[in-house]
Design an enzyme around this catalytic site. Structure first.
Site, short mmCIF file in Angstrom:
data_model
loop_
_atom_site.label_atom_id
_atom_site.label_comp_id
_atom_site.label_asym_id
_atom_site.label_seq_id
_atom_site.Cartn_x
_atom_site.Cartn_y
_atom_site.Cartn_z
CB ILE A 1 -0.92 0.03 1.25
CG1 ILE A 1 -1.69 -1.28 1.37
CG2 ILE A 1 -1.87 1.22 1.18
CD1 ILE A 1 -2.34 -1.48 2.74
CB SER A 41 2.71 8.63 6.52
OG SER A 41 2.13 9.56 5.61
CB SER A 42 -1.67 10.37 7.62
OG SER A 42 -1.59 10.95 6.31
N GLY A 61 -4.54 5.51 3.63
CA GLY A 61 -3.49 4.52 3.50
C GLY A 61 -3.20 3.84 4.82
CB SER A 112 -11.29 11.78 -5.18
OG SER A 112 -12.13 12.75 -4.58
CE1 TYR A 142 -6.69 14.95 -4.73
CE2 TYR A 142 -9.07 14.96 -5.00
CZ TYR A 142 -7.93 14.41 -4.46
OH TYR A 142 -8.03 13.30 -3.65
#
Length: 249
Positions: free
Chosen positions: A6, A10-11, A14, A127, A140
Site C-alpha cells: 500500500i 503515513s496517515s 493509506g 476520489s 485535483y
C-alpha cells in the site's frame, strides 16, 4: 498468506487500509515517502518501506525490498485546492506527478509479476470528486479522472491474464490532509485570486456544512471489497456521501 503493498500509509486512508488488512491476517508492506516510527504497529506481518512514487529509483528499490506481493493499492497522492487561474503550472505538474503518473509508474512496476503468475489485483484510490462537481478542485479532479480512465482500460488489458484492476472512490473525510487544507483557509496551495474570494468562501462553507461524510475506515473496507471482488465491478464508492453521489450520477 497474502501480501499487499500500500502506498501512502503515513496517515489517512493509506494508514487505515494498512491496519485493516493487517487485522485480517494479511502481510502488509506499508510504504511511505518519509517513514516514521509509531505510525503503524510493530508486527512480523507488517513492514514499512520507503517509497516516493514520483522517483523511478525509489519505486525500483521499494518493489525489490517488498518481494512477491498479491495486491498493489495505489493510495499515495497530494491534495490541491484552489482556483485554476491562480494555480501555477508547476503545481499542476506536481499534482499529476504524484496522483497520476505515480500511480502509473508503480502499476507498471508490478504488472510483469502479476501477468507471469496469472493473478494479482491493482486498486487505485481516486476520489468521489470524479462522481460530482466539487468547486476549487479543477487540477485535483483532472488528476483523479485520469486515473479512472487509466484503470478502466487497464482492467481490459489485464483480464486475459487473470489480473484485476479496480478503483475506490472515497467521499469527503474531515480527518485527512486534503480536508485539513480544504477547511483551514490558509493552505499554501489554496490559491484564490481576489475576484474569486467571495465565491470561494461560499463554496467552502457549503462543503463543510454538508451532512454526509466519509470515515477513513469506510475507505479501508471498500479497498478490501475491491480486492476480493470477482463480479467484474470496476468502481467502488467509499462512504455515505460517495454512495449518494454514485447513485445520483
Amino acid at each position: 498468506m497474502n501480501t499487499v503493498l500500500i502506498t501512502g500509509t503515513s496517515s489517512g486512508y493509506g494508514r487505515a487500509t494498512a491496519l485493516h488488512f493487517h487485522e485480517q491476517g494479511w502481510n502488509v508492506i506499508a510504504t511511505m515517502r518519509t517513514p516514521r516510527a509509531g505510525v503503524l504497529p510493530e508486527s512480523d506481518r507488517l513492514r514499512v518501506v520507503e517509497l516516493d512514487v514520483t522517483e523511478p529509483a525509489s519505486i525500483t528499490a521499494a518493489f525489490e525490498a517488498a518481494g512477491p506481493i498479491d495486491v498493489l493499492v495505489n493510495n499515495a497522492g497530494v491534495p490541491s485546492i484552489g482556483v485554476f487561474e491562480g494555480t501555477p503550472m508547476a503545481r499542476v505538474r506536481e499534482v499529476f506527478e504524484a496522483n497520476t503518473f505515480g500511480v502509473m509508474a508503480t502499476t507498471q512496476a508490478v504488472l510483469p509479476r502479476f501477468r507471469e503468475r496469472g493473478s494479482g489485483v491493482v486498486v487505485n484510490v481516486t476520489s468521489s470528486v470524479v462522481l460530482g462537481h466539487m468547486p476549487l478542485s479543477a487540477v485535483y479532479k483532472a488528476s483523479k479522472m485520469a486515473v479512472e480512465g487509466f484503470t478502466a482500460s487497464l482492467a481490459l488489458e489485464l483480464a486475459p491474464f487473470g489480473v484485476r484492476a479496480k478503483t475506490v472512490q472515497p467521499g469527503a473525510c474531515l480527518t485527512t490532509n486534503f480536508a485539513v487544507r480544504a477547511t483551514n483557509g490558509a493552505a499554501p496551495d489554496e490559491m484564490v485570486p481576489e475576484p474569486y474570494a467571495a465565491w470561494a468562501k461560499k463554496a467552502m462553507d457549503s462543503f463543510t456544512a454538508q451532512e454526509l461524510f466519509t470515515e477513513e475506515t469506510d475507505v479501508a473496507e471498500a479497498v478490501w471489497r475491491a480486492v476480493h471482488d470477482t463480479t467484474g465491478q470496476l468502481r467502488f464508492p467509499a462512504g455515505p456521501d460517495a454512495h449518494w453521489l454514485a447513485q445520483a450520477k
